[in-house]
Design a protein around this motif. Structure first.
Motif, PDB file in Angstrom:
ATOM      1  N   GLU A 262       0.833  -1.201   0.000  1.00 31.20           N
ATOM      2  CA  GLU A 262       0.000   0.000   0.000  1.00 31.20           C
ATOM      3  C   GLU A 262       0.869   1.254   0.000  1.00 31.20           C
ATOM      4  N   ASN A 263       1.904   1.272   0.829  1.00 32.67           N
ATOM      5  CA  ASN A 263       2.790   2.441   0.883  1.00 32.67           C
ATOM      6  C   ASN A 263       3.541   2.628  -0.433  1.00 32.67           C
TER       7      ASN A 263
ATOM      8  N   TYR B  47      -2.200  -0.965 -12.548  1.00 32.01           N
ATOM      9  CA  TYR B  47      -2.293  -2.376 -12.166  1.00 32.01           C
ATOM     10  C   TYR B  47      -3.127  -2.502 -10.891  1.00 32.01           C
ATOM     11  N   SER B  48      -3.776  -3.639 -10.752  1.00 29.23           N
ATOM     12  CA  SER B  48      -4.655  -3.876  -9.591  1.00 29.23           C
ATOM     13  C   SER B  48      -3.913  -4.710  -8.542  1.00 29.23           C
ATOM     14  N   VAL B  49      -4.090  -4.321  -7.290  1.00 30.36           N
ATOM     15  CA  VAL B  49      -3.610  -5.113  -6.157  1.00 30.36           C
ATOM     16  C   VAL B  49      -4.836  -5.622  -5.412  1.00 30.36           C
ATOM     17  N   VAL B  50      -4.901  -6.929  -5.191  1.00 34.98           N
ATOM     18  CA  VAL B  50      -6.100  -7.544  -4.627  1.00 34.98           C
ATOM     19  C   VAL B  50      -5.720  -8.402  -3.429  1.00 34.98           C
ATOM     20  N   PHE B  51      -6.425  -8.194  -2.337  1.00 35.97           N
ATOM     21  CA  PHE B  51      -6.350  -9.102  -1.185  1.00 35.97           C
ATOM     22  C   PHE B  51      -7.584  -9.984  -1.256  1.00 35.97           C
ATOM     23  N   LEU B  52      -7.393 -11.225  -1.659  1.00 38.99           N
ATOM     24  CA  LEU B  52      -8.488 -12.140  -1.963  1.00 38.99           C
ATOM     25  C   LEU B  52      -8.616 -13.192  -0.868  1.00 38.99           C
TER      26      LEU B  52
ATOM     27  N   LYS C  58      -6.312   2.357   0.165  1.00 35.18           N
ATOM     28  CA  LYS C  58      -6.824   3.113  -0.981  1.00 35.18           C
ATOM     29  C   LYS C  58      -6.447   2.464  -2.310  1.00 35.18           C
ATOM     30  N   HIS C  59      -5.406   1.654  -2.316  1.00 38.95           N
ATOM     31  CA  HIS C  59      -4.908   1.076  -3.563  1.00 38.95           C
ATOM     32  C   HIS C  59      -5.052  -0.448  -3.612  1.00 38.95           C
ATOM     33  N   ILE C  60      -5.563  -1.033  -2.550  1.00 40.27           N
ATOM     34  CA  ILE C  60      -5.729  -2.488  -2.495  1.00 40.27           C
ATOM     35  C   ILE C  60      -7.214  -2.803  -2.445  1.00 40.27           C
ATOM     36  N   LYS C  61      -7.659  -3.664  -3.348  1.00 39.69           N
ATOM     37  CA  LYS C  61      -9.061  -4.066  -3.398  1.00 39.69           C
ATOM     38  C   LYS C  61      -9.248  -5.311  -2.534  1.00 39.69           C
TER      39      LYS C  61
ATOM     40  N   VAL D  22      -1.708  -8.030  -8.986  1.00 39.70           N
ATOM     41  CA  VAL D  22      -0.958  -8.627  -7.868  1.00 39.70           C
ATOM     42  C   VAL D  22      -1.997  -9.183  -6.903  1.00 39.70           C
ATOM     43  N   ILE D  23      -1.992 -10.495  -6.709  1.00 42.54           N
ATOM     44  CA  ILE D  23      -3.004 -11.164  -5.892  1.00 42.54           C
ATOM     45  C   ILE D  23      -2.342 -11.733  -4.642  1.00 42.54           C
ATOM     46  N   LEU D  24      -2.819 -11.324  -3.487  1.00 41.67           N
ATOM     47  CA  LEU D  24      -2.400 -11.917  -2.222  1.00 41.67           C
ATOM     48  C   LEU D  24      -3.561 -12.742  -1.696  1.00 41.67           C
TER      49      LEU D  24
END
Length: 770
Positions: free
Chosen positions: A255-256, A267-272, A309-312, A329-331
């Motif tokens: 996020e930082n 690009y999308s960052v996703v916490f799934l 704000k930047h992680i879905k 980027v998928i976590l």
């Protein structure tokens, strides 16, 4: 007398299996952690079966599956009833870990080892006791006299080093701690409260570990370079993570980084995860357990670091597929690719040479992730195929669906008939009760008097009133009711005209009307039927199928250390700083434990180092006897105490005696002649002298020669430290020995001079002398 201390390793002895240990203090049994392996090998918990019902308390050090995964099984199958203690984040995040594990397993197989109810029972208010860091909690009942205290351990949010104290015996349980500050967590805090314990229980599994990056900022830069490079090359990045532990550090770092690099917004960052929203919500509410940096940021900017704000935050693969078609980027869990969305995405993306799978945590041996890393590290490993067995739930169709619907319809009809039967029985019971009351009233009424009363009532209704009946007395009992005088002469109660009272049913909100209840019940049955029909339309029944997949591994595989545990050098330094009297080493190979044992023997004075085998019980009872005495007021007023750690120490010469009518031993000063106090004679010693002998000074405390060297240098004395001996200007020499009991002896030798007396005085000041 000293407490009897026993320790048994139920799991996690001379290997890296999950920790689970039994600590017995007299007759009070404490379970230290209750972990489960990545492959859910419940056979590791079998040693718990014979002791589960006698466990009085459970102390949880971390919230991940490795430390708490076996709790639902032990509670559900073995009947563990002891109170569970942990910090608030261990409660919150531990629940998320176990929920996620259960749902992941249920999506692949019919998981029946434990249920969601078993998970809830672990963390219910009646069972789980929440504690804060450094909160001293005194146990009651069988545990009276025992206090437990959690201290900050690092590694995961809410992780604890436990201190257990009874009397003068203190035990420190410290595993999987981290000595470095991180973005969301501070490091292990070695406060004076956990130094110099009677016993230290710690693991040795990381003693051969070296840090790839000396600074966390360097580690973070390496992570971002790998992610950035792969995204710009047109590939996705899959980061398998745990559910609610180390993933928080990764989320905060990413996020930082995204907030500082606006170009990455393409690009999308996703916490799934099935519970990813709840994990972030809990993280936002637990800032008091996080690093001072996170707290300061919140106080200054009124901005919670976990309000991304930047992680879905997504909870399903379907939601992921609805995102714009850009690199991602998928976590997602799990970190070993054995279950969860990480396994599903791996199956979809492993054949794409642009995909990067980035492992950030230690991988369990023989897991799918471990096999991938080993294969990728071999020559020509990339491009080879592997076979995996994948279970999944698929909708029923055809005859299976029709059979399922028939069974469900039959069950619903049986429930409806059962409900109608129950309502009919209740109705008949009420009618029977009303009939019995009516019969009792009729039997108690004189038939002749009843006939007169009915005739009078009939005349009133027709407008015909017979004045001759004005003086008629009450026909229902012997009480007299004079209508002319208007006076009551009552002996028991005034009877009334016959009225058959309807039996009323009273509920939570007062009187219940049968007709209204029946209408509501009919309406409720209709609503339930409609809801069931809607559920049947929405939830399509599914079954588990398994298939063997042959996958070509064309993707890139990299590792980076975000484990957040101390390395070997730090582990040894921390043990040396804690300086325990006795040491128990668990969770490590023979070589790892032997490495720590050799280091401790060379650098620390201990009275015993133990490396237990699985199931081996070790007696760790102190060699020192401790007695409780009642001090006379006259004695307390004369004491001159010295403050040492948490205790006040004084030297006295006295006599222990038991007064008449009491079982409590009393300590008082030795008197030369008998004294009389409240007609109770306190016996004196048999000594013939009237004065007591003096005593040799006792030096209480400890000092390292390296620290003493610094004291002498600060005093202007030239000192050289060579082969364990302090050479003070060639005039005085200081070295350390041990007696047969393992006690430290500091030897001072040299030429009688001003320097000799000065050095001796400086040395004495490092101790409390009583």
């Amino acid at each position: 007398m000293a407490s009897i201390i026993k320790f048994t390793a139920l799991s996690g002895a001379k290997d890296e299996t999950p920790p689970c240990y039994l600590l017995e203090i007299d007759d009070f049994c404490i379970l230290l952690d209750c972990g489960l392996s990545y492959n859910l090998d419940f056979s590791l918990l079998e040693p718990l079966e014979r002791v589960a019902k006698k466990i009085d308390a459970v102390l949880l050090s971390h919230s991940d599956t490795t430390h708490i995964g076996g709790l639902p099984y032990v509670i559900g199958k073995y009947g563990l009833t002891g109170t569970i203690y942990g910090t608030t984040p261990v409660l919150k995040m531990g629940t998320m870990f176990l929920y996620d594990l259960y749902e992941n397993k249920m999506s692949q197989e019919e998981f029946q080892q434990y249920s969601l109810d078993n998970i809830d029972s672990c963390f219910g208010e009646d069972r789980f006791k929440e504690l804060s860091f450094s909160q001293h909690y005194l146990l009651t009942g069988k545990g009276k006299g025992i206090s437990i205290t959690p201290y900050l351990a690092g590694h995961t949010i809410g992780a604890s080093v436990w201190k257990i104290t009874k009397g003068t015996y203190s035990i420190v349980y410290a595993i999987d701690y981290n000595h470095r500050n991180e973005g969301h967590l501070d490091s292990l805090q070695l406060t004076s409260d956990i130094l110099k314990p009677s016993l230290l229980i710690t693991d040795s599994k990381g003693v051969d570990k070296t840090l790839a990056f000396k600074k966390t900022i360097t580690r973070d830069q390496s992570l971002f370079e790998q992610i950035n490079r792969n995204l710009r090359d047109g590939g996705n990045v899959l980061i398998p993570v745990d559910t609610a532990g180390r993933v928080l550090e990764l989320l905060l770092c990413i996020e930082n980084y995204w907030s500082k690099n606006k170009s990455l917004n393409l690009y999308s960052v996703v916490f799934l995860g099935r519970f990813s929203f709840s994990v972030c919500q809990f993280a936002r509410s637990q800032l008091e357990f996080m690093s001072s940096t996170a707290s300061i940021k919140f106080e200054q900017n009124i901005e919670n670091p976990f309000s991304f704000k930047h992680i879905k935050i997504l909870s399903s693969i379907e939601e992921l597929q609805e995102l714009p078609d850009t690199n991602k980027v998928i976590l997602t869990s799990s970190q070993d690719l054995e279950t969860g969305f990480s396994r599903e995405l791996f199956i979809q993306w492993c054949s794409d040479p642009k995909t990067l799978i980035l492992f950030t945590q230690k991988i369990p041996k023989d897991s799918l992730a471990d096999k991938l890393i080993k294969q990728y590290s071999t020559p020509n490993g990339r491009g080879k195929c592997i076979e995996i067995v994948q279970g999944s739930r698929v909708p029923l169709a055809g005859d299976e669906l029709r059979q399922y619907e028939m069974e469900q319809a039959k069950e619903r009809e049986e429930k409806r008939l059962e409900q109608l039967k129950k309502e009919q029985e209740e109705r008949e019971e009420r009618e029977k009760l009303e009939e019995e009351e009516r019969e009792q009233l009729l039997n108690a009424t004189n038939q002749d008097q009843l006939q007169q009363l009915l005739q009078l009532q009939l005349q009133k209704e027709r407008g015909i009133i017979d004045d001759s009946m004005v003086h008629m007395k009450n026909p229902f009992d012997n009480d007299k009711f004079d209508l002319l005088d208007g006076e009551f002469k009552k002996q028991s109660m005034i009877t009334m005209f016959p009225y058959f009272e309807k039996h009323l049913k009273w509920g939570e909100y007062g009187e219940e009307d049968d007709e209204l209840i029946q209408r509501n019940q009919d309406k409720k049955v209709e609503e339930v039927t409609m809801e069931e029909d809607e559920i049947q339309e929405q939830e399509i029944p599914k079954k588990i199928i398994t298939q063997t997949l042959r996958l070509a591994i064309n993707c890139k595989i990299q590792t980076i250390d975000y484990e957040g545990c101390s390395d070997g050098r730090s582990i040894k330094a921390i043990i040396q700083q804690i300086a325990p009297t006795k040491l128990v080493l668990v969770r490590g190979s023979d070589q790892q434990s032997q490495s720590i044992e050799n280091y401790v023997k060379e650098n620390i004075r201990t009275k015993g180092i133990y490396i237990p085998s699985l199931g081996q019980q070790i007696d760790l009872t102190s060699d020192t006897n401790v007695y409780e005495l009642l001090l006379k007021d006259s004695l307390v007023n004369t004491l001159k105490t010295s403050k040492i750690l948490d205790y006040e120490v004084s030297y006295i010469q006295g006599k222990v005696d038991i007064l008449d009518g009491s079982n409590v031993p009393v300590l008082d000063l030795i008197q030369s002649t008998p004294i009389n106090n409240n007609n109770i004679t306190i016996p004196t010693t048999t000594t013939t002298t009237t004065t007591t002998n003096g005593h040799d000074e006792s030096f209480i405390g400890d000092i390292k020669l390296s620290d003493l060297k610094q004291v002498l240098v600060n005093a202007g004395i030239p000192v050289q430290f060579d082969q364990g001996i302090l050479n003070c200007g060639g005039l005085v020499y200081i070295w350390r020995d041990e007696d047969h009991g393992g006690n430290s002896i500091i030897n001072v030798d040299g030429i009688i001079s001003d320097e000799y007396y000065l050095i001796k005085e400086l040395l004495y000041k490092q101790f409390q002398i009583v």
